[in-house]
Design a protein around this motif. Sequence first.
Motif, PDB file in Angstrom:
ATOM      1  N   VAL A  49      30.481  30.659  47.312  1.00 59.89           N
ATOM      2  CA  VAL A  49      31.775  30.037  47.627  1.00 59.89           C
ATOM      3  C   VAL A  49      32.349  29.363  46.384  1.00 59.89           C
ATOM      4  CG1 VAL A  49      32.943  28.275  49.012  1.00 59.89           C
ATOM      5  CG2 VAL A  49      31.167  29.701  50.047  1.00 59.89           C
ATOM      6  N   GLN A  50      31.515  28.622  45.660  1.00 56.57           N
ATOM      7  CA  GLN A  50      31.965  27.949  44.445  1.00 56.57           C
ATOM      8  C   GLN A  50      32.379  28.955  43.372  1.00 56.57           C
ATOM      9  OE1 GLN A  50      28.234  25.762  44.209  1.00 56.57           O
ATOM     10  NE2 GLN A  50      29.334  23.812  44.360  1.00 56.57           N
ATOM     11  N   ILE A  51      31.627  30.037  43.253  1.00 52.26           N
ATOM     12  CA  ILE A  51      31.986  31.078  42.283  1.00 52.26           C
ATOM     13  C   ILE A  51      33.289  31.750  42.704  1.00 52.26           C
ATOM     14  CG2 ILE A  51      31.269  33.273  41.235  1.00 52.26           C
ATOM     15  CD1 ILE A  51      28.345  32.270  41.640  1.00 52.26           C
ATOM     16  N   GLY A  52      33.473  31.914  44.005  1.00 45.25           N
ATOM     17  CA  GLY A  52      34.726  32.459  44.531  1.00 45.25           C
ATOM     18  C   GLY A  52      35.916  31.578  44.171  1.00 45.25           C
ATOM     19  N   GLU A  53      35.727  30.256  44.200  1.00 45.68           N
ATOM     20  CA  GLU A  53      36.791  29.329  43.815  1.00 45.68           C
ATOM     21  C   GLU A  53      37.123  29.483  42.325  1.00 45.68           C
ATOM     22  OE1 GLU A  53      38.521  26.526  45.799  1.00 45.68           O
ATOM     23  OE2 GLU A  53      38.155  28.380  46.881  1.00 45.68           O
ATOM     24  N   ILE A  54      36.091  29.660  41.508  1.00 47.06           N
ATOM     25  CA  ILE A  54      36.327  29.871  40.074  1.00 47.06           C
ATOM     26  C   ILE A  54      37.140  31.149  39.863  1.00 47.06           C
ATOM     27  CG2 ILE A  54      35.197  30.429  37.868  1.00 47.06           C
ATOM     28  CD1 ILE A  54      32.921  28.542  38.706  1.00 47.06           C
ATOM     29  N   VAL A  55      36.784  32.202  40.580  1.00 52.33           N
ATOM     30  CA  VAL A  55      37.532  33.467  40.487  1.00 52.33           C
ATOM     31  C   VAL A  55      38.988  33.252  40.885  1.00 52.33           C
ATOM     32  CG1 VAL A  55      37.790  35.777  41.479  1.00 52.33           C
ATOM     33  CG2 VAL A  55      35.516  34.929  40.885  1.00 52.33           C
ATOM     34  N   LYS A  56      39.199  32.509  41.977  1.00 59.71           N
ATOM     35  CA  LYS A  56      40.557  32.250  42.483  1.00 59.71           C
ATOM     36  C   LYS A  56      41.419  31.556  41.439  1.00 59.71           C
ATOM     37  CE  LYS A  56      42.798  29.247  45.923  1.00 59.71           C
ATOM     38  NZ  LYS A  56      42.539  28.335  47.070  1.00 59.71           N
ATOM     39  N   TYR A  57      40.896  30.480  40.839  1.00 54.00           N
ATOM     40  CA  TYR A  57      41.710  29.725  39.883  1.00 54.00           C
ATOM     41  C   TYR A  57      41.777  30.409  38.518  1.00 54.00           C
ATOM     42  CZ  TYR A  57      42.088  26.185  43.430  1.00 54.00           C
ATOM     43  OH  TYR A  57      42.378  25.540  44.608  1.00 54.00           O
ATOM     44  N   LYS A  58      40.806  31.201  38.207  1.00 50.68           N
ATOM     45  CA  LYS A  58      40.875  32.033  36.992  1.00 50.68           C
ATOM     46  C   LYS A  58      42.049  33.003  37.120  1.00 50.68           C
ATOM     47  CE  LYS A  58      38.022  35.325  34.337  1.00 50.68           C
ATOM     48  NZ  LYS A  58      38.754  36.589  34.536  1.00 50.68           N
ATOM     49  N   GLU A  59      42.179  33.626  38.277  1.00 49.15           N
ATOM     50  CA  GLU A  59      43.276  34.565  38.508  1.00 49.15           C
ATOM     51  C   GLU A  59      44.622  33.841  38.540  1.00 49.15           C
ATOM     52  OE1 GLU A  59      42.081  36.495  42.098  1.00 49.15           O
ATOM     53  OE2 GLU A  59      40.702  37.878  41.079  1.00 49.15           O
ATOM     54  N   GLN A  60      44.654  32.659  39.161  1.00 47.33           N
ATOM     55  CA  GLN A  60      45.888  31.867  39.183  1.00 47.33           C
ATOM     56  C   GLN A  60      46.353  31.535  37.767  1.00 47.33           C
ATOM     57  OE1 GLN A  60      46.118  28.286  41.509  1.00 47.33           O
ATOM     58  NE2 GLN A  60      45.763  29.342  43.434  1.00 47.33           N
ATOM     59  N   PHE A  61      45.413  31.133  36.933  1.00 47.35           N
ATOM     60  CA  PHE A  61      45.729  30.790  35.537  1.00 47.35           C
ATOM     61  C   PHE A  61      46.291  32.012  34.814  1.00 47.35           C
ATOM     62  CE2 PHE A  61      44.585  30.605  31.036  1.00 47.35           C
ATOM     63  CZ  PHE A  61      45.131  29.368  30.672  1.00 47.35           C
ATOM     64  N   GLU A  62      45.698  33.162  35.050  1.00 51.24           N
ATOM     65  CA  GLU A  62      46.146  34.382  34.380  1.00 51.24           C
ATOM     66  C   GLU A  62      47.567  34.758  34.809  1.00 51.24           C
ATOM     67  OE1 GLU A  62      42.942  36.919  35.480  1.00 51.24           O
ATOM     68  OE2 GLU A  62      41.609  36.185  33.895  1.00 51.24           O
ATOM     69  N   VAL A  63      47.887  34.548  36.097  1.00 49.71           N
ATOM     70  CA  VAL A  63      49.253  34.805  36.580  1.00 49.71           C
ATOM     71  C   VAL A  63      50.237  33.848  35.909  1.00 49.71           C
ATOM     72  CG1 VAL A  63      50.768  34.627  38.600  1.00 49.71           C
ATOM     73  CG2 VAL A  63      48.543  35.772  38.799  1.00 49.71           C
ATOM     74  N   LEU A  64      49.856  32.577  35.813  1.00 52.57           N
ATOM     75  CA  LEU A  64      50.701  31.562  35.179  1.00 52.57           C
ATOM     76  C   LEU A  64      50.948  31.904  33.711  1.00 52.57           C
ATOM     77  CD1 LEU A  64      52.142  28.807  35.393  1.00 52.57           C
ATOM     78  CD2 LEU A  64      49.945  27.711  34.863  1.00 52.57           C
TER      79      LEU A  64
END
Length: 708
Positions: A49-64
Amino acid sequence: MAAQLKYIISHTQLPEQSVKNTVQLLNEDCTIPFISRYRKERTGNLDEVQIGEIVKYKEQFEVLEKRKNAILKALEAQDVLTPQLKQNIVAAPDLFTLEDIYLPYKKSRKTKAEKARQNGLESLAKIIMSQNTIDIESIAFKYVKNNVTSVEDALEGARHIIAEWINERTDIRNSIRYQLERFAIISTNAVTTKIKDEEAQKFRDYFDWEENLSRIPSHRLLAILRAEKEGFIRIKVEIDDDRALDKIERRFIKSNNACATHIEIAAKDAYKRLLLPSLSNEALQVAKEKADESAIEVFAKNLKQLLLGAPLGEKRVLAIDPGFRTGCKVVCLDAQGGLLYNETIYPHPPKNDSVGAIKKISSLTDAYKIEAIAIGNGTASRETEALIRKVHFKNDVQVFVVSEAGASIYSASKIAREEFPNYDVTVRGAVSIGRRLQDPLAELVKIDAKSIGVGQYQHDVDQTKLQKQLDLVVENCVNAVGVNINTASKSLLGYVSGIGPKLAENIINYRNENGVFLSREDIKKVPRLGGKAFEQGAAFLRIKAAKNPLDDSAVHPESYGIVEKMAKDLGKSVQDLIGNKALLQKLNLKNYCTDSVGLLTLEDIVKELEKPGLDIRQQAKVFTFNQNIKTINDLREGQLLPGIVNNITNFGCFVDVGIKESGLIHISNLSDTFVKDVNEHVHLHQQIIVKVLEVDVPRKRIQLKLHK
């Protein structure tokens, strides 16, 4: 990298080193199941779950970052990019702030303000904003020319420009945002021409509704948005207009003259025409995104529980897809789910051949040494179950009622056609019901998760985010259980860490051409399955009765040497260690620590050696509904009934009590104390006792209470 780490850490609050190492592993194309299970030392024991959160915000940062780069290029093309503007864009923490910064530079020529500029009125707008003149009309008269036909035309055009300036002020937009975030009210009104529509009745609670937008539950907002989409209601998002306008005017009006009056008019125009429509839509979008996240989380939890449902295991099964007019489709499956026989029986109206059906079921059970019967829970399910219980079996045969949600989707799918090209959809559907009893996970991965029916407004949420989350849940479940590479379907193998659909197909082809895999080393012979895919997937692929017992365990091949050293130090073979807890407890694990392998990994290895290949799922249990309850008309307030939880939402759970309609246990009826999370009290497919509180036959609604 530093900016990315800072962004992820600010949103997850996870340790910097854990985030840094996890991002590195993700950039190396490592999967979440592999990282969480086999790289614990590097991540600091982060779970999936924690690694999934890292993936989520990593992708958000890349979109930004992608959007920032696009805006910087656009501004360079306009030749308006100053060092300060570039700094502001680079420092923008989110998309809303970024778009606010960019707003003044992406004007459309069709705006009222742009038209006023083309008429030469920007300098008049600046004079009004300076508030240094009393006779503004005399000054405005100088601008009456060409397309500007009067003083009022000139002043109106100037006000349009001022309104746009107000709209573009980041501080003003943030002030309105704050008020919407804290105080916005969402209200609804029925579309009078559609109030009496039958479809509208399920939304009648929202024909006249009002609630604080920040506090509206996910399910209610999604229901309201669906009602609006279908044209039954209209929605408004509002705040205190006077309060909002007062804050705007106090920032701009510094005098008491005619200029101030025009600024006041422009401020009202900016607020009503530009700010409120845009930012209220934005607030509703943010609320919708939060509601989507909540609904997706509910769906994900339900799906995980469903996929990890109790399997019967490798038992011979007779499966029945019940029906009335078209009969009941019967199939016999071997212990691995292979189709042995199929036939249709007609025990129910209009043919009513119950005697012939009972004889046929009895003879098939004997002929194919059937150990369990799976009955689909759709139309004619209860009648078919009652029929089966009249059969006198020679041996002990367990009878299960199995959810058939999505079975029709599977039966018509490409996967089903490939598996059973010579059989029609009715046979395929019955096979799916039987296989679900044997191994829910192996069968349900063949069906689009959205079709399984355990969600909450799943068709109303962001479909891309939903699909991504559901795929992640399926992947985590498949890898948590492990896969027998010699019996697994292409669909199941496709979810194994590092494998994917193409390599899954290559594995099946290799298996068909060369026979079963005898060791994990054989997996490397599969075409196009390289070192990276082997590293990611090998430990999740199991080989039964392999020469090396570790090949049927969750011990990663990279750690085989450690286990061999443990065995050698104890003067035993690797086989001797398997299941020998007393022997394993003699090991001093610190002796086996290396730069890359620490106690976390070693403890996992020992646990696996104690119970190699242990299925984390419970065993399937027989369940019997109240045989006297056939329809909703048989229910009475106060009755205690056995039931099975078949869906969980944020507002409660739905329970199958053996009839067509599921009953609802509202969250307030799960306990006599406050309930924060429904999942803390019930889980999917749990067998429970419920009390009937209320039965609304016309609306087909049943209110239940969990009976302790």
